[in-house]
Design a protein around this motif. Structure first.
Motif, PDB file in Angstrom:
ATOM      1  N   PRO A 208       0.826  -1.218   0.000  1.00 14.96           N
ATOM      2  CA  PRO A 208       0.000   0.000   0.000  1.00 14.96           C
ATOM      3  C   PRO A 208       0.861   1.269   0.000  1.00 14.96           C
ATOM      4  CG  PRO A 208      -0.873  -1.544   1.599  1.00 14.96           C
ATOM      5  CD  PRO A 208       0.457  -2.097   1.130  1.00 14.96           C
ATOM      6  N   ARG A 209       0.368   2.277  -0.705  1.00 19.45           N
ATOM      7  CA  ARG A 209       1.083   3.562  -0.768  1.00 19.45           C
ATOM      8  C   ARG A 209       0.285   4.602   0.020  1.00 19.45           C
ATOM      9  NH1 ARG A 209       4.874   3.717  -4.917  1.00 19.45           N
ATOM     10  NH2 ARG A 209       4.897   5.996  -4.849  1.00 19.45           N
ATOM     11  N   ARG A 210       0.998   5.413   0.770  1.00 21.08           N
ATOM     12  CA  ARG A 210       0.348   6.444   1.573  1.00 21.08           C
ATOM     13  C   ARG A 210       1.068   7.770   1.411  1.00 21.08           C
ATOM     14  NH1 ARG A 210      -2.938   3.119   1.801  1.00 21.08           N
ATOM     15  NH2 ARG A 210      -4.072   2.236   3.564  1.00 21.08           N
ATOM     16  N   ASP A 211       0.283   8.842   1.544  1.00 20.69           N
ATOM     17  CA  ASP A 211       0.812  10.202   1.578  1.00 20.69           C
ATOM     18  C   ASP A 211       1.044  10.514   3.050  1.00 20.69           C
ATOM     19  OD1 ASP A 211       0.999  13.025   1.730  1.00 20.69           O
ATOM     20  OD2 ASP A 211      -0.079  13.202  -0.168  1.00 20.69           O
ATOM     21  N   LEU A 212       2.294  10.622   3.456  1.00 20.77           N
ATOM     22  CA  LEU A 212       2.636  10.706   4.887  1.00 20.77           C
ATOM     23  C   LEU A 212       3.020  12.125   5.275  1.00 20.77           C
ATOM     24  CD1 LEU A 212       4.656   7.421   4.827  1.00 20.77           C
ATOM     25  CD2 LEU A 212       2.582   7.792   6.176  1.00 20.77           C
ATOM     26  N   THR A 213       2.269  12.681   6.208  1.00 20.06           N
ATOM     27  CA  THR A 213       2.492  14.060   6.638  1.00 20.06           C
ATOM     28  C   THR A 213       3.010  14.070   8.070  1.00 20.06           C
ATOM     29  OG1 THR A 213       0.563  14.606   5.286  1.00 20.06           O
ATOM     30  CG2 THR A 213       1.377  16.327   6.737  1.00 20.06           C
ATOM     31  N   PHE A 214       4.076  14.820   8.294  1.00 20.85           N
ATOM     32  CA  PHE A 214       4.614  14.933   9.655  1.00 20.85           C
ATOM     33  C   PHE A 214       3.626  15.730  10.507  1.00 20.85           C
ATOM     34  CE2 PHE A 214       7.637  16.843  12.813  1.00 20.85           C
ATOM     35  CZ  PHE A 214       7.899  15.643  13.471  1.00 20.85           C
ATOM     36  N   VAL A 215       3.516  15.336  11.786  1.00 18.34           N
ATOM     37  CA  VAL A 215       2.448  15.881  12.635  1.00 18.34           C
ATOM     38  C   VAL A 215       2.494  17.413  12.759  1.00 18.34           C
ATOM     39  CG1 VAL A 215       3.705  15.453  14.807  1.00 18.34           C
ATOM     40  CG2 VAL A 215       1.191  15.541  14.813  1.00 18.34           C
ATOM     41  N   ALA A 216       3.691  18.008  12.760  1.00 15.41           N
ATOM     42  CA  ALA A 216       3.755  19.473  12.879  1.00 15.41           C
ATOM     43  C   ALA A 216       3.088  20.125  11.669  1.00 15.41           C
ATOM     44  CB  ALA A 216       5.211  19.930  12.984  1.00 15.41           C
ATOM     45  N   ASP A 217       3.198  19.492  10.503  1.00 15.82           N
ATOM     46  CA  ASP A 217       2.541  20.035   9.306  1.00 15.82           C
ATOM     47  C   ASP A 217       1.028  19.870   9.387  1.00 15.82           C
ATOM     48  OD1 ASP A 217       4.800  20.991   7.920  1.00 15.82           O
ATOM     49  OD2 ASP A 217       5.324  18.969   7.291  1.00 15.82           O
TER      50      ASP A 217
END
Ligand SMILES: NC(=O)c1ccc[n+]([C@@H]2O[C@H](COP(=O)([O-])OP(=O)(O)OC[C@H]3O[C@@H](n4cnc5c(N)ncnc54)[C@H](O)[C@@H]3O)[C@@H](O)[C@H]2O)c1
Length: 328
Positions: A208-217
């Motif tokens: 599976p592919r995911r768009d991963l965003t860091f929590v501060a963003d």
């Protein structure tokens, strides 16, 4: 300004509380009632930040504790939810009660108080992408009870805007990671095993592919949306994600690099979702959020993983993870 945050005891909520206090807001943090009086991840906040927070224990399924926690807030950030996809296969009714009825309790509270609501959706509502990047117009496809209850909650918000003139906007984060994320999620699960010295890590599917965003963003997206004018944005939904996606195999490789180890893989059938329930690909089109607020994700995957490793490697944090247990 007095603001309230539900799910403040959780991963994203605790970071949002911290950012709001640092920005000078008067924050009421709603955490789930429990008999040991735990404030969850709020307890990881520095003492000078926590001093500025009014913590209220309650239950979103209970209209009374929800409305008293949210009373008097000019903006309510509603993040409280049951969020694990696998546990939603085991306990779907609890997801309906928390995510659907809980959101309705929040809506009634903001309606009564004339507060502004910043509601939290999730990219899981899109299901496996029919086309990428995914804009807010992509069809909603419920591949898990979790996704179904989040779609229902989003639609309740839409209906309260239309029917009662409630002021509300919806943030739809794509997968978020960083310090304080629970071990049910892929990144902390693999990182905890690697930091515990395991050279073979137990994982689910790596495709599976995911768009991963860091929590501060992600937190910056909440704050930006929280400050938007009602006109012309009332009722709008905003995707928040980086615009890139990575396979879990690539992410595992990056975690190994950041921790400085070689990792072999042992596929654990219990961690693999049923085929029709697996969301294969999520990749965000955040152009609406960018146009409205100028928001952009700033952290690269490598930077975010480095920050997560540094936090998790601290003994007082690492001690709260159970690297050898698969917990949904
Ligand atoms: N983590 C992600 O990748 C991600 C991605 C997209 C959207 N979201 C959404 O962001 C929000 C926050 O997610 P998170 O990752 O911080 O999860 P989390 O599980 O860490 O936080 C959710 C919090 O809600 C609280 N909660 C659950 N049931 C409750 C109840 N009955 N009464 C009161 N509080 C209750 C829990 O105590 C928990 O701390 C959720 O709405 C989730 O759907 C998360």
């Amino acid at each position: 300004m007095k603001v309230a945050v539900t799910g403040a005891d959780g991963f994203i909520g605790s970071h949002l509380v911290e950012a709001l206090v640092r920005a000078g807001a008067d924050v009421v943090a709603m955490a789930q009632y429990n008999s040991v009086g735990s404030w969850g991840w709020l307890e990881d906040l520095p003492a000078d930040v926590l001093d500025g927070v009014e913590v209220r224990l309650g239950d979103l399924r209970d209209a009374g504790t929800t409305s008293s926690a949210l009373a008097g807030a000019s903006v309510v950030y509603h993040l409280g939810a049951l969020i694990a996809v696998p546990y939603s296969f085991d306990a779907p009714r609890s997801y309906v009660e928390t995510n659907v009825l809980g959101t309705q309790n929040v809506l009634e509270a903001v309606r009564r108080e004339s507060s502004r609501l910043v509601h939290t959706s999730t990219s899981e509502v899109y299901g496996s992408a029919l086309s990428v990047p995914i804009s807010e117009d992509h069809p909603l496809q419920a591949q898990s009870p979790y996704a179904a209850t989040k779609i229902a909650a989003d639609k309740l918000v839409e209906s309260y805007v239309a029917a009662y003139g409630v002021r509300a906007v919806t943030v739809r984060p794509f997968n978020t990671y960083g310090p304080r994320q629970s071990a049910r999620a892929f990144i902390p699960a693999v990182m905890a095993q690697a930091l515990a010295g395991r050279t073979t890590v137990r994982v689910g599917s790596l495709s599976p592919r995911r768009d991963l965003t860091f929590v501060a963003d992600t937190v910056a997206a909440f704050r930006a949306v929280g400050e938007l004018d009602d006109d012309p944005w009332n009722g709008a939904t905003f995707n928040a994600g980086t615009g890139s996606s990575w396979s879990m195999g690539h992410v595992l490789h990056e975690i190994a690099r950041v921790v400085g180890v070689h990792l072999d893989v042992d596929t654990d059938a219990e961690r693999v979702r049923p085929p029709a329930a697996e969301v294969r690909h999520l990749e965000c089109d955040a152009s609406r959020l960018r146009a409205a607020t100028g928001w952009e994700a700033r952290s690269s995957l490598r930077e975010g993983l480095e920050a997560t490793r540094a936090w998790m490697a601290e003994p007082r944090h690492f001690g709260s993870y159970k690297p050898d247990l698969h917990q949904v």
